[in-house]
Design a protein around this motif. Structure first.
Motif, PDB file in Angstrom:
ATOM      1  N   GLU A 143      47.303 -27.983  22.230  1.00  0.00           N
ATOM      2  CA  GLU A 143      47.715 -29.328  21.786  1.00  0.00           C
ATOM      3  C   GLU A 143      46.518 -30.254  22.013  1.00  0.00           C
ATOM      4  OE1 GLU A 143      50.864 -32.278  23.604  1.00  0.00           O
ATOM      5  OE2 GLU A 143      51.453 -30.200  23.934  1.00  0.00           O
ATOM      6  N   GLY A 144      45.558 -30.117  21.110  1.00  0.00           N
ATOM      7  CA  GLY A 144      44.277 -30.798  21.320  1.00  0.00           C
ATOM      8  C   GLY A 144      44.357 -32.308  21.420  1.00  0.00           C
ATOM      9  N   SER A 145      45.461 -32.899  20.925  1.00  0.00           N
ATOM     10  CA  SER A 145      45.554 -34.362  20.962  1.00  0.00           C
ATOM     11  C   SER A 145      46.152 -34.867  22.279  1.00  0.00           C
ATOM     12  CB  SER A 145      46.403 -34.850  19.790  1.00  0.00           C
ATOM     13  OG  SER A 145      47.671 -34.249  19.883  1.00  0.00           O
ATOM     14  N   SER A 146      46.490 -33.959  23.190  1.00  0.00           N
ATOM     15  CA  SER A 146      47.098 -34.396  24.457  1.00  0.00           C
ATOM     16  C   SER A 146      46.087 -35.194  25.293  1.00  0.00           C
ATOM     17  CB  SER A 146      47.587 -33.180  25.262  1.00  0.00           C
ATOM     18  OG  SER A 146      47.801 -33.564  26.608  1.00  0.00           O
ATOM     19  N   ARG A 147      46.391 -36.462  25.482  1.00  0.00           N
ATOM     20  CA  ARG A 147      45.476 -37.345  26.227  1.00  0.00           C
ATOM     21  C   ARG A 147      45.343 -36.883  27.674  1.00  0.00           C
ATOM     22  NH1 ARG A 147      45.272 -43.898  25.969  1.00  0.00           N
ATOM     23  NH2 ARG A 147      44.217 -44.224  27.946  1.00  0.00           N
ATOM     24  N   GLN A 148      46.490 -36.458  28.249  1.00  0.00           N
ATOM     25  CA  GLN A 148      46.468 -36.012  29.649  1.00  0.00           C
ATOM     26  C   GLN A 148      45.587 -34.768  29.810  1.00  0.00           C
ATOM     27  OE1 GLN A 148      47.983 -37.410  32.466  1.00  0.00           O
ATOM     28  NE2 GLN A 148      46.646 -35.895  33.429  1.00  0.00           N
ATOM     29  N   ALA A 149      45.800 -33.795  28.914  1.00  0.00           N
ATOM     30  CA  ALA A 149      45.046 -32.538  29.040  1.00  0.00           C
ATOM     31  C   ALA A 149      43.554 -32.770  28.801  1.00  0.00           C
ATOM     32  CB  ALA A 149      45.585 -31.503  28.052  1.00  0.00           C
ATOM     33  N   ARG A 150      43.232 -33.564  27.792  1.00  0.00           N
ATOM     34  CA  ARG A 150      41.807 -33.831  27.503  1.00  0.00           C
ATOM     35  C   ARG A 150      41.160 -34.600  28.661  1.00  0.00           C
ATOM     36  NH1 ARG A 150      39.803 -30.368  23.681  1.00  0.00           N
ATOM     37  NH2 ARG A 150      40.890 -30.558  21.703  1.00  0.00           N
ATOM     38  N   THR A 151      41.917 -35.504  29.273  1.00  0.00           N
ATOM     39  CA  THR A 151      41.356 -36.271  30.390  1.00  0.00           C
ATOM     40  C   THR A 151      41.107 -35.351  31.584  1.00  0.00           C
ATOM     41  OG1 THR A 151      42.492 -38.259  29.639  1.00  0.00           O
ATOM     42  CG2 THR A 151      41.773 -38.246  31.931  1.00  0.00           C
ATOM     43  N   ASP A 152      42.074 -34.493  31.879  1.00  0.00           N
ATOM     44  CA  ASP A 152      41.878 -33.529  32.978  1.00  0.00           C
ATOM     45  C   ASP A 152      40.666 -32.643  32.714  1.00  0.00           C
ATOM     46  OD1 ASP A 152      44.044 -34.410  34.413  1.00  0.00           O
ATOM     47  OD2 ASP A 152      45.281 -32.620  34.090  1.00  0.00           O
ATOM     48  N   MET A 153      40.540 -32.183  31.481  1.00  0.00           N
ATOM     49  CA  MET A 153      39.432 -31.275  31.171  1.00  0.00           C
ATOM     50  C   MET A 153      38.075 -31.982  31.267  1.00  0.00           C
ATOM     51  SD  MET A 153      40.600 -28.342  30.962  1.00  0.00           S
ATOM     52  CE  MET A 153      38.984 -27.669  30.605  1.00  0.00           C
ATOM     53  N   SER A 154      38.017 -33.222  30.808  1.00  0.00           N
ATOM     54  CA  SER A 154      36.754 -33.972  30.900  1.00  0.00           C
ATOM     55  C   SER A 154      36.348 -34.159  32.358  1.00  0.00           C
ATOM     56  CB  SER A 154      36.931 -35.369  30.291  1.00  0.00           C
ATOM     57  OG  SER A 154      36.478 -35.408  29.002  1.00  0.00           O
TER      58      SER A 154
END
Ligand code: NAD
Length: 388
Positions: A234-245
């Motif tokens: 779910e590439g648009s997940s803000r939470q997941a992208r923030t955690d990954m960054s």
């Protein structure tokens, strides 16, 4: 405890929307001519223009260099350096994945040094970096390499990879904005995410680990383990992208200071000989290297189990370290990365040349908690080929 030298990039600006701080940060350098090194994929999706337009609208002169390719070969580095030397830039901005950021770092350093990039390579170069580089601002658009906070630039050679490394390559400002990673496709998200996980795990078991790098590595493992699967699906997940960054950024700080070891030493020849991406090379080897060295760092791997989403408290150290390796296997599998060298179509006949190139990576192998000699490396490649 050993004496530890801990270096953090001077200024980091992190979080969703952090890119808005670019113009104020650029202004502090009062540049006359800015070089932006970026990736053609970012030109295509309009991200490069978003950055350059905001700079031009604020009165800055900007030249954009887009001849960046993934896992850049030495020749691409040499070409960019010629361009940088011919143009009297006074600020360099790197915008992209590790490939663009590493090239931006090289351009900033080599613009003030003589000779070719090859002269400064770690394994074969004869020259030393002595000068302070042009100022540089690094903006990652993948969550993987941590290049925005390391003093390394990696280049692909004919059969392996080598680095230019010196504190002159460190960013003056790192801008880590997870919003910029939303467009990363699932396969690249998976590979780069496992790259970041590998940085954190190798830093945590490194012989140079210290309490500061442990704190960074453990938090990185926690963020990546809880969000990588979602970021892929779910590439648009803000939470997941923030955690990954943040996970990638913290893992970068951890491994820059504690080092990476066996996984990277064996991954470089895979990238060099078979052009596997850096993330996929690390991903396919991570479980096998950790499985092989497990007894040399059992307590450390047992600690990691809790940060990987498991529970170690009722287990013996031996059992917990085993489960830790199992967790690594499952995360690599869940994000869809092939599990063996054979799955990547690497021929069995190549295992010997991979071994011979792997053993040359002495700088990396020196950080392994278990000394890894030629026979060990051959055995690990065989296991990674056969899947056992
Ligand atoms: P990359 O920079 O090669 O990018 C991978 C792909 O993703 C490219 O096709 C690129 O066009 C695309 N891409 C990047 N950002 C995107 C976005 N926002 N949206 C859509 N597509 C996007 O991959 P990477 O894994 O970030 O970097 C790999 C390089 O970094 C290798 O050369 C590796 O050896 C090096 N590396 C450097 C360090 C360091 O500390 N300097 C550490 C680890 C690896």
């Amino acid at each position: 405890m050993n004496v530890a030298r801990i270096v953090f990039a001077p200024l980091s600006i992190t979080g969703w929307g952090a890119l808005q701080q670019l113009v104020p940060e650029v202004s502090k350098f009062s540049p006359k001519k800015i070089l932006v090194v970026t990736d053609p994929a970012l030109v295509k999706i309009g991200l490069a223009e978003r950055v350059t337009e905001s700079l031009r609208q604020n009165g800055f002169a900007v030249e954009v260099y887009t001849e960046v390719v993934p896992e850049p070969p030495l020749e691409i580095g040499e070409k960019l350096v010629q361009f940088a030397r011919g143009n009297r830039f006074d600020l360099v901005i790197g915008l992209g994945g590790g490939s663009a950021l590493d090239l931006a770092k090289l351009a900033a350093v080599m613009a003030v040094h003589e000779g070719s990039v090859a002269d400064y390579l770690n394994l074969t170069g004869k020259k030393q970096i002595t000068q302070k580089a042009l100022p540089k601002i690094l903006i990652p658009t993948t969550s993987g390499t941590g290049s925005e906070v390391t003093n390394i630039a990696v280049l692909s050679l004919e059969t392996t990879k080598d680095v230019v490394t010196h504190d002159s390559l460190l960013a003056d400002v790192a801008i880590v904005d997870p919003e910029l990673t939303v467009s990363v496709p699932p396969r690249v998200t998976a590979a780069t995410g496992i790259d970041a996980l590998t940085h954190a795990v190798e830093a945590y078991v490194s012989v140079n680990a210290n309490p500061a790098t442990d704190a960074l590595a453990l938090q990185a493992v926690r963020l990546i383990a809880r969000s990588l699967r979602t970021a892929v699906q779910e590439g648009s997940s803000r939470q997941a992208r923030t955690d990954m960054s943040m996970g990638s950024y913290l893992a970068g700080l951890a491994f820059f200071n504690a080092g990476v070891a066996g996984v990277h030493a064996l991954a470089y020849p895979l990238g060099g000989q078979f052009h596997l991406s850096h993330g996929e090379s690390n991903a396919v080897l991570l479980p096998y290297v950790m499985g092989y060295i497990r007894h040399s760092c059992q307590k450390r791997l047992a600690d990691l189990l809790d940060y990987l989403g498991g529970a170690s408290h009722l287990l013996s150290e031996e059992e917990a370290s085993y489960r830790c390796v199992e967790q690594l296997v499952s995360i690599v599998r869940d994000v869809g990365i092939p599990q063996t060298l054979a799955d990547f179509q690497i021929p069995q006949s190549a295992l010997e040349s991979l071994t011979q190139d792997g053993i040359k990576q002495k700088r990396l192998l020196a950080r392994s908690p278990m000394p890894l000699g030629e026979d060990d490396i051959r055995t690990i490649y065989r296991a990674a080929y056969n899947g056992k």
